[in-house]
Every structure is written in structure tokens, then in C-alpha cells.
Design a protein around this motif. Structure first.
Motif, short mmCIF file in Angstrom:
data_model
loop_
_atom_site.label_atom_id
_atom_site.label_comp_id
_atom_site.label_asym_id
_atom_site.label_seq_id
_atom_site.Cartn_x
_atom_site.Cartn_y
_atom_site.Cartn_z
N ARG A 45 0.95 -1.20 -0.17
CA ARG A 45 -0.45 0.05 -0.13
C ARG A 45 0.45 1.02 -0.25
NH1 ARG A 45 -4.67 -0.78 1.60
NH2 ARG A 45 -5.26 1.69 2.46
N ARG A 49 1.50 4.06 -3.03
CA ARG A 49 0.33 5.55 -2.70
C ARG A 49 -1.14 4.99 -1.74
NH1 ARG A 49 -1.41 4.72 -6.64
NH2 ARG A 49 -1.82 6.73 -8.54
N LEU A 50 -1.43 4.28 -1.71
CA LEU A 50 -2.61 4.39 -1.09
C LEU A 50 -2.30 4.76 0.73
CD1 LEU A 50 -3.87 0.73 -2.28
CD2 LEU A 50 -4.59 3.01 -3.03
N GLU A 51 -1.13 4.75 1.12
CA GLU A 51 -1.20 5.09 2.45
C GLU A 51 0.51 6.35 2.48
OE1 GLU A 51 -2.82 4.30 5.26
OE2 GLU A 51 -3.32 2.65 4.48
N PRO A 52 0.18 7.14 3.43
CA PRO A 52 0.70 8.61 3.50
C PRO A 52 2.27 7.97 3.39
CG PRO A 52 -0.52 8.84 4.79
CD PRO A 52 -1.03 7.26 4.09
N THR A 70 -0.27 12.19 -8.89
CA THR A 70 -1.08 11.40 -8.22
C THR A 70 -1.48 10.56 -9.66
OG1 THR A 70 -2.86 9.81 -7.58
CG2 THR A 70 -3.35 12.00 -7.38
N VAL A 79 -2.98 -0.23 -8.91
CA VAL A 79 -2.22 -1.05 -7.39
C VAL A 79 -4.28 -1.77 -6.74
CG1 VAL A 79 -2.46 0.98 -6.21
CG2 VAL A 79 -1.76 -1.63 -5.18
N GLY A 81 -5.51 -2.73 -3.51
CA GLY A 81 -5.53 -3.74 -2.17
C GLY A 81 -5.86 -5.28 -1.78
#
Ligand code: ADP
Ligand code: MG
Lengths: 252, 330
Positions: A45, A49-52, A70, A79, A81
Motif C-alpha cells: 500500500r 501510495r494508498l497510505e502516506p 498522483t 494497484v 488492495g
């Protein structure tokens, strides 16, 4: 290539990843393995870049994910998840069509529609194309989401446990499909797998995570040894060989 | 013949267009009914028409605002049983007004030019609401039940704060606030109509221009980010539009909590579309049609001009319960 440098991550103060530095080779199928809670999803993730990113740097095909817009990144990597939301009022074909959004931003062209049709065909979803997403089985919905990521047509494809919900034949078909993406189209794939034998059979490169650190990485033959796997899973594990590749013997 | 075949082969693709066209006709019909039904001849014809036009504009404006804001909000919140009002948007607006009256006094409050006052109120409202609810939605994306609960509690908090302020302020001041705190489709605030209309038009156009991005947002945060949507920016922008639209309808008729639920439910149900390019106009048309038709029925046929808000809220409340009982939390 995906370069990960000195990446650490905490959730609510608890350290989840510790100073990860590694590379995912391009034009290869990389498998992330490790016990539950090792941090595989978190790492994937972060790359996607699903999480900073809290600490460290990640570059995907030369693009620093912290500084690249982005929407540009969406043309470089797709991506998927581990948990996907079921958008109930969406037909399967409409969902897959969203995979083209990074390219057309709301105005699809004939080429976009062709990509969508190909993705649907590739995952044998034609008979289900007009179904609403909440009328599909878990495995069918999973394949629809993978088809969406596939339609995004990016250099990198990142998938978190894509074999969840899939029966044996669809799981094998998916791995073969990923293999073909790498071998025939020169794409790069990173995939979290909880069943080590799929990594043993299909991956070029394996990264084994445990407790938020990398325990081992390299070619399957180098990583999938009795000694290493036993340490990875904290249980004695016996290995055999099948068709020239390592095989975990669950019943041994 | 070939045409008929393609029509038959793609019923799903054609449906939304027909639904929208049908809704537009219906709205035109109830508007015409509202304007000309029972209109006598004689000298005051022009005067009555003017009055009716004013009220028609107000009802249409509120219907469109409520419809568009609720659909937008439900997409951001990934939830079909919420409305901006249930989460306290309009309560925040009422609180803002109460605070203004309390701090400026009636003279100050009434002394302000209506348009300037209104515009600064909604500017403040947009800032506050997008900061507050933006934080809540972005933080809460992981834990939706908690986000909802926090929002509902915020709504109650705003309402009771406004109520408390109303209680401690003097009765004359409170009378000014009260007019802004209860819904009434009968007693619309006509002085604000031109500016409210302009704001609504701009906000609705902006929402319409966002519709493709709202479609992506509806896929959920992970998918939206993966597809390159600037998730946070879109959430904040969408919530700002919601705040704008709620301010407008609250200023014109007062807070309506559950009405949006019926409108959004009908828009989703009738179009069966996931495309906001279809959903937003459908919701706007439905909202306006229900309010105009409803007010016509209650005011002209039943002689109960003040009842519509109660009935609409009651029906909306029942629909809310129905959604909860059916487990349609999402
Ligand atoms: N939202 C969260 N809050 C608290 N802890 C979390 C959260 N998400 C993950 N974790 C913790 O982070 C660790 C790594 O999780 P994850 O990356 O999902 O592991 P894996 O995918 O390897 O099973 C686990 O110990 C998990 O409990
Ligand atoms: Mg995981």
C-alpha cells in the motif's frame, strides 16, 4: 524497477515496518510472502501510495511517489488492495471500464473501449459483463477488480492477495496470466501471496517479510529453503521439488 | 429495423436519457400547474403571477439544492442512509446564524445588508464545514460506522448549542433566529432569492462538472487513489459544494433533515445508474418536482399551506427507517 529506501511505518504509534530497503526488479514477477501481520499489505500500500509515506523514499520506474502527481503515477502503476469495496450499482463492464480513467479522465475513446473489452475477455468475464457487482460471487468480483487493474495497462501491476476467493483453476489461470504479462509484454508485477507454493511455482523474485523486516530476498531457489521458511513461519517446514522448482510439503 | 434491434439490445444504456426527459416533463407540468391553475382574470392577475413565480423559484431552488447536495454527500460518505442534515450541516448553519445574532444583536443583524450577510455566512459555512467534515471523512474513511456516529453527534451538538444560545438570548433576538431555524415552505425568504439562485446555479454547475470524478470517488478510496484521482482534493471540493447548497436551502426555507433521503433514493432507484452525470440532474429534477407538486397539493387543494414540510419530513423519516431496517447501510 521499484526502489525502496529506508522505509519505516507506524500505525497509531506501533511500528509496523522497520527500515525497509530493497528493490523490485523490472520485467520480473516478484512475490511478497510472509506470515499474517508481517507487513506485506502495508508495504504494498505504501508503494501504491494508498497510505502516506512516513519515512524513507520509494521510486517506481524512476518516479518518486512523494513528488510525482498522483494521476501521473496512475499511468505507471495499477494497484489493487486486499479489500475491495463492492460498488453495488455498477455493472461489471462499467467497473472494468474505470481502469481506463487515468488515460481518458472521463472521455473514453474507441481505444479505451478496446482495452476494456480485452481485459474482460482475458479474465473470461464476458458472460458476466452486464451483471451488477453485488450479484457476483466473491471470486467473480475479485476477477473483475483484477481486470480493472489490468485494463489500466501500466508498466507496474501491484496486487495484494489476488488469489483470495479464487478456486484452483482460476488461481492458476491468473498466475499464468501474470506470467504472460511479464514474459510476453515485458511488464513488471508485484504480488502478495499467502500460499507459498504459488510463489514457488510462478515467481522470479521473492521477498520474505517477517515482523516488519525483510528476512530474505532473492530467487525462489535461494529463499524457499527448509531452514529459511521454518524461521519465517516459526514452524518446521519440509521442502520437496516438483518440475525443477521448490515445493512446500504441507503434509510432511 | 436495425435501429430497433440496437435499442432492444441496449436497454440499460438508453434508460437514463428517457428517465431524465420524463422527469423534466413532469417538472414542467407541475410548474405550469403551479403558475396557472385557478388563476382568475382581472387586475391583480399580474400581481398573483409574480407572487407565484417567486415561490416557484424558491421551491425549485430548494428542491434542486437538497437533491444535488444529498446525492453528492452520499457519494462522499459512501453511504445511502445519510444526508448532510443528519450529519449536521444545516445545524451548523443555524448555529452560525444564532451566533451572529447573539454577538451582533438584532440591530446589528438586521442592519446588515441581506445579500452581503448571506454571502459572508455561506463563505464562513463552506470554510467551517469543509474543514470539519473534510477531516472527519478523510480520517474516517477506514472506519465508516465511527465516522457516521461522530457526524450525527456533531449534528446534535450544533443543534443543542444553537438551542442553548437561543434560550439565553433575549426573546426579541430569539424571534429573529427562530425564523431561520424551522423549515417552512410557506414562508420563504424572498429577498435572498436572486443571490441564492445564483449561488445554487454555480454550485450545481460545479457539481455537474465534477460528475466524472464523483463516479471514481464512488469506487472507494483505494480504487480512486489507484486510478489517480486526487482523492483529498475531490472530497473537500465536493463537501464545499454540499455546504454551499445546504446553506442556500436552509437560508431560504430552513433546515430539512430527511427530505434529501427520499430524493436521493428515488434518483438512484429510477435511473439505476452509477453515473453522476445522470444522478445529479435526476436528483435535482425530482427534488424540485416533489416540492412544487407537494406545495401545490397542500396549499391550493387541501388549504394546508404550512403542512408540506411536516409531511415531507415524516415520509422521509419513514423512508429512513425503511432503509435502516432493510440493512441498506451503504
Ligand atoms: N489500521 C490498522 N490499525 C492498527 N494496526 C494495523 C492496521 N493495519 C494493519 N495493522 C497491523 O500492521 C501489521 C501489518 O499488517 P499487514 O501489512 O496488513 O500485514 P500482512 O498483509 O502481512 O498480513 C499487523 O500487525 C496489523 O495488525
Ligand atoms: Mg495482507
Amino acid at each position: 524497477m521499484i526502489e525502496i529506501r529506508a522505509v519505516s511505518h507506524r500505525i497509531a504509534g506501533t511500528p509496523i515496518l522497520h527500515d525497509i530497503t530493497t528493490r523490485l526488479p523490472e520485467g520480473r514477477l516478484t512475490a511478497l510472502i510472509g506470515p499474517n501481520g508481517a507487513g506485506k499489505s502495508t508495504l504494498l500500500r505504501l508503494i501504491g501510495r494508498l497510505e502516506p509515506l512516513q519515512a524513507g523514499r520509494i521510486r517506481v520506474a524512476g518516479h518518486d511517489i512523494a513528488t510525482t502527481p498522483t494521476d501521473r503515477l496512475a499511468q505507471v502503476m495499477a494497484v489493487l488492495g486486499q479489500q475491495t469495496l463492492i460498488a453495488s450499482r455498477l455493472r461489471l463492464a462499467e467497473l472494468v471500464a474505470f481502469g481506463r480513467w487515468p488515460h481518458h479522465k472521463g472521455r473514453p475513446t474507441a481505444a479505451d473501449r478496446a482495452h476494456v473489452a480485452e481485459a474482460i475477455r482475458t479474465f473470461a468475464l464476458d458472460p458476466l459483463a452486464d451483471r451488477f457487482m453485488d450479484e457476483l460471487s466473491g471470486g467473480q468480483a475479485q476477477r473483475a477488480h483484477i481486470a480493472m487493474a489490468f485494463a489500466q495497462d501500466t508498466e507496474w501491476l501491484l496486487l495484494d492477495e489476488p488469489l483470495n476467493n479464487l478456486d484452483m483453476s482460476h488461481a492458476r489461470a491468473l498466475m499464468a496470466r501474470l506470467r504472460a504479462l511479464v514474459d510476453r509484454q515485458g511488464r513488471s508485477v508485484a504480488v502478495v501471496l499467502h500460499e507459498v507454493n504459488y510463489a514457488a511455482a510462478w515467481a522470479d523474485h521473492i521477498i520474505a517479510l517477517k515482523d516488519g523486516s525483510i528476512l530474505a530476498e532473492g530467487a525462489p531457489d535461494a529463499v524457499l529453503t527448509e531452514e529459511l521458511l521454518s524461521r519465517l513461519y516459526d514452524a518446521p517446514i519440509a521442502m520437496g521439488r516438483h518440475q525443477g522448482r521448490p515445493l512446500v510439503l504441507h503434509h510432511a | 429495423m436495425a435501429e430497433a434491434l440496437t435499442l432492444a439490445a441496449r436497454p440499460a444504456a438508453l434508460r437514463p436519457v428517457w428517465v431524465l426527459a420524463g422527469l423534466a416533463c413532469l417538472l414542467a407540468a407541475v410548474s405550469a400547474l403551479w403558475m396557472w391553475q385557478g388563476l382568475g382574470g382581472g387586475g391583480n392577475r399580474g400581481f398573483v403571477l409574480g407572487l407565484r413565480a417567486n415561490k416557484l423559484a424558491a421551491l425549485a431552488l430548494v428542491g434542486v439544492s437538497v437533491g444535488v447536495s444529498t446525492v453528492t454527500f452520499q457519494t462522499v460518505a459512501a453511504n445511502r442512509v445519510l444526508t448532510p442534515s443528519i450529519m449536521g450541516f444545516d445545524a451548523l448553519y443555524v448555529l452560525l446564524q444564532t451566533a451572529l445574532v447573539a454577538s451582533l444583536g438584532i440591530a446589528g443583524f438586521a442592519g446588515l445588508p441581506a445579500t452581503a450577510k448571506f454571502l459572508s455566512e455561506i463563505a464562513l459555512m463552506v470554510l467551517l464545514a469543509s474543514a470539519l467534515f473534510g477531516t472527519l471523512m478523510l480520517q474516517g474513511a477506514r472506519d465508516i460506522p465511527r465516522m457516521i456516529l461522530t457526524g450525527v453527534i456533531l449534528g446534535v451538538l450544533f443543534r443543542s448549542l444553537a438551542g442553548f444560545m437561543g434560550r439565553v438570548m433575549d426573546p426579541a433576538q430569539y424571534a429573529v433566529v427562530q425564523a431561520a431555524s424551522f423549515a417552512s415552505f410557506n414562508r420563504v425568504n424572498a429577498t435572498l432569492l436572486p443571490v441564492a439562485g445564483a449561488v445554487t446555479l454555480l454550485a450545481v454547475l460545479a457539481a455537474w462538472r465534477m460528475s466524472a470524478r464523483l463516479d471514481v470517488l464512488a469506487l472507494g478510496r483505494d480504487a480512486a487513489v489507484s486510478l489517480g484521482l486526487r482523492h483529498q482534493a475531490v472530497v473537500i471540493a465536493a463537501l464545499s459544494l454540499v455546504a454551499l447548497l445546504v446553506s442556500v436551502s436552509t437560508a431560504v426555507v430552513g433546515p430539512v433533515a430527511f427530505f434529501g433521503l427520499i430524493v436521493a433514493g428515488l434518483a438512484h432507484g429510477l435511473t439505476r445508474s452509477a453515473s453522476h452525470g445522470v444522478l445529479l440532474p435526476a436528483a435535482g429534477l425530482i427534488g424540485a418536482t416533489i416540492l412544487i407538486g407537494g406545495q401545490w397539493l397542500f396549499e391550493r387543494q387541501l388549504g394546508q399551506a404550512a403542512t408540506l414540510s411536516v409531511v415531507v419530513e415524516f415520509a422521509g423519516g419513514l423512508f429512513f427507517l425503511y432503509l435502516l431496517l432493510k440493512g441498506r447501510i451503504r
